[in-house]
Each structure stands twice: as structure tokens, then as C-alpha cells.
Scaffold this motif. Structure first.
Motif, PDB file in Angstrom:
ATOM      1  N   THR A 115      23.316  27.439  37.551  1.00 53.52           N
ATOM      2  CA  THR A 115      24.608  28.059  37.837  1.00 53.52           C
ATOM      3  C   THR A 115      25.733  27.088  37.505  1.00 53.52           C
ATOM      4  O   THR A 115      25.761  25.963  38.004  1.00 53.52           O
ATOM      5  N   HIS A 116      26.630  27.507  36.650  1.00 58.99           N
ATOM      6  CA  HIS A 116      27.803  26.692  36.329  1.00 58.99           C
ATOM      7  C   HIS A 116      28.871  27.574  35.700  1.00 58.99           C
ATOM      8  O   HIS A 116      28.573  28.410  34.850  1.00 58.99           O
ATOM      9  N   ASP A 117      30.114  27.365  36.110  1.00 59.81           N
ATOM     10  CA  ASP A 117      31.267  28.087  35.568  1.00 59.81           C
ATOM     11  C   ASP A 117      31.892  27.233  34.470  1.00 59.81           C
ATOM     12  O   ASP A 117      32.288  26.090  34.707  1.00 59.81           O
ATOM     13  N   LEU A 118      31.979  27.771  33.259  1.00 63.59           N
ATOM     14  CA  LEU A 118      32.510  27.012  32.128  1.00 63.59           C
ATOM     15  C   LEU A 118      33.985  26.667  32.275  1.00 63.59           C
ATOM     16  O   LEU A 118      34.507  25.862  31.494  1.00 63.59           O
ATOM     17  N   GLU A 119      34.661  27.236  33.252  1.00 61.56           N
ATOM     18  CA  GLU A 119      36.024  26.820  33.518  1.00 61.56           C
ATOM     19  C   GLU A 119      36.069  25.372  33.996  1.00 61.56           C
ATOM     20  O   GLU A 119      37.099  24.715  33.902  1.00 61.56           O
TER      21      GLU A 119
END
Length: 209
Positions: free
Chosen positions: A93-97
Motif C-alpha cells: 500500500t502506497h499513495d504516489l502523492e
């Protein structure tokens, strides 16, 4: 990305239902596969969605260790189901923001229709982070949704994908292809080019020296 529609399970599932119907998508994916080094041992997939692109890459590189990242719960669930029996794939899980986590270096970084949801400054910053995480000779392949040069061409693209101004994804932050190619060159990528394009869909690639 954390504030756009991709955080909506309904929206994510709607996209997954339409993914196979995107015109000419297979052509772009097939072209992307040509640029993955035959010797690639570690691969990173940014915004993996349900893992469609990485699954195609793994057909040619079954022994490569791969990391797939996304932030949508629905997408992550779909990707984990797809790779449940493949111990060479880790889904995170990771947000590219946000800046990429420390995951080591890679021989290939791929992405498919994900980065265009980021604001432009974050796009450029992400490209630099990708460069820093590539091994020498490593490749970045971005199958992406880019901006049309004119409003008329944008309207024609929407018509071709059976969409309208009212129904197109409001989270899209489309940017000119040439600007992004220039960014890659400025960051230090070599052999930068657009190797496939159909209207607003394009494959951008570059290598680290």
C-alpha cells in the motif's frame, strides 16, 4: 490521489470493469514489454491496479522479484487475489502523492495509466525518484494518459472511448507528452522517446546510464 475518486471502491470497480475495453490498450502494453531488459531481476509496478500490467510482464520474466504498489483498497484486493500464488510478487500500500518508500533498486519500473492522476509538480518529482531507484541500464516504461494538443482532439478522444466532458474522470490531471519527455531528459534518462501513441494514450520510456 488520496482525495480523488480512486479512493472510492465503486469508482475503482467501475474502472476494472472497463479496463479491457480501452481501445488499443493491448498494443501499448505489447510495445511496453519490448523494453523490459531480458536480464531484469527486480521490477517495480507503480499504481498497479489489479496487477494487469505486471502479470503481463511476469509472463516474460517469471523469476523476477516484483513489487506492486497502489493505494486503493479495491485495487489492492484485486492485485493480491491475482498474485496470491506467486511468491515473487509483493503487493504494498502506497499513495504516489507521497515520495516513494525505500524499496531498493530495480532493473525496470513500469506504470500503466496511474501517474496522470498526480499534480504536475508531483509527476516530475516522481520521475526523479524513479531514476534514483533504477540500476544502471534500468528502464522506466510509463503507459500513460496524456493531454491532447487541442480541445478538438480531446473531444474526439472522448468520443472514441464513449465518454463525454461530463462523464470523464475528474481526477485526471493530463499533461502534454513533450513536456514529460523533456522532464525525463533533464532528470538524466537517456534514449527517451514515445514508442507508441494512440490519441491520448502514449508509452514513454527512458533508461538510466
Amino acid at each position: 490521489m488520496s482525495v480523488n475518486l480512486w479512493s472510492s471502491t465503486e469508482h475503482a470497480l467501475d474502472y476494472l470493469g472497463r479496463a479491457d475495453s480501452i481501445p488499443h490498450r493491448v498494443e501499448g502494453e505489447s510495445t511496453l514489454l519490448e523494453f523490459i531488459p531480458s536480464t531484469a531481476k527486480r521490477i517495480l509496478d507503480l499504481g498497479t491496479g489489479d496487477g494487469r500490467l505486471l502479470a503481463l510482464v511476469k509472463l516474460d520474466h517469471p523469476d523476477a522479484t516484483s513489487i506492486a504498489i497502489d493505494f486503493s483498497p479495491a485495487m489492492l484486493e484485486a492485485a493480491r487475489r491475482r498474485f496470491a500464488e506467486d511468491r515473487t510478487v509483493t503487493v504494498l500500500t502506497h499513495d504516489l502523492e507521497n515520495p516513494l518508500p525505500e524499496l531498493g533498486n530495480f532493473d525496470a519500473v513500469v506504470s500503466s495509466f496511474a501517474i496522470h492522476h498526480l499534480i504536475h509538480d508531483r509527476k516530475r518529482a516522481l520521475y526523479a525518484e524513479i531514476y534514483a531507484r533504477l540500476n544502471p541500464g534500468g528502464v522506466f516504461c510509463n503507459l500513460e494518459h496524456v493531454a491532447s494538443p487541442t480541445p478538438q482532439l480531446h473531444e474526439e478522444f472522448l468520443s472514441r472511448i464513449e465518454c463525454t466532458r461530463e462523464t470523464e474522470d475528474p481526477s485526471n490531471k493530463l499533461l502534454d507528452l513533450e513536456i514529460q519527455l523533456q522532464w525525463l531528459r533533464e532528470i538524466g534518462f537517456r534514449d527517451v522517446d514515445c514508442h507508441w501513441k494512440w490519441r491520448e494514450l502514449a508509452l514513454l520510456t527512458g533508461r538510466r546510464s
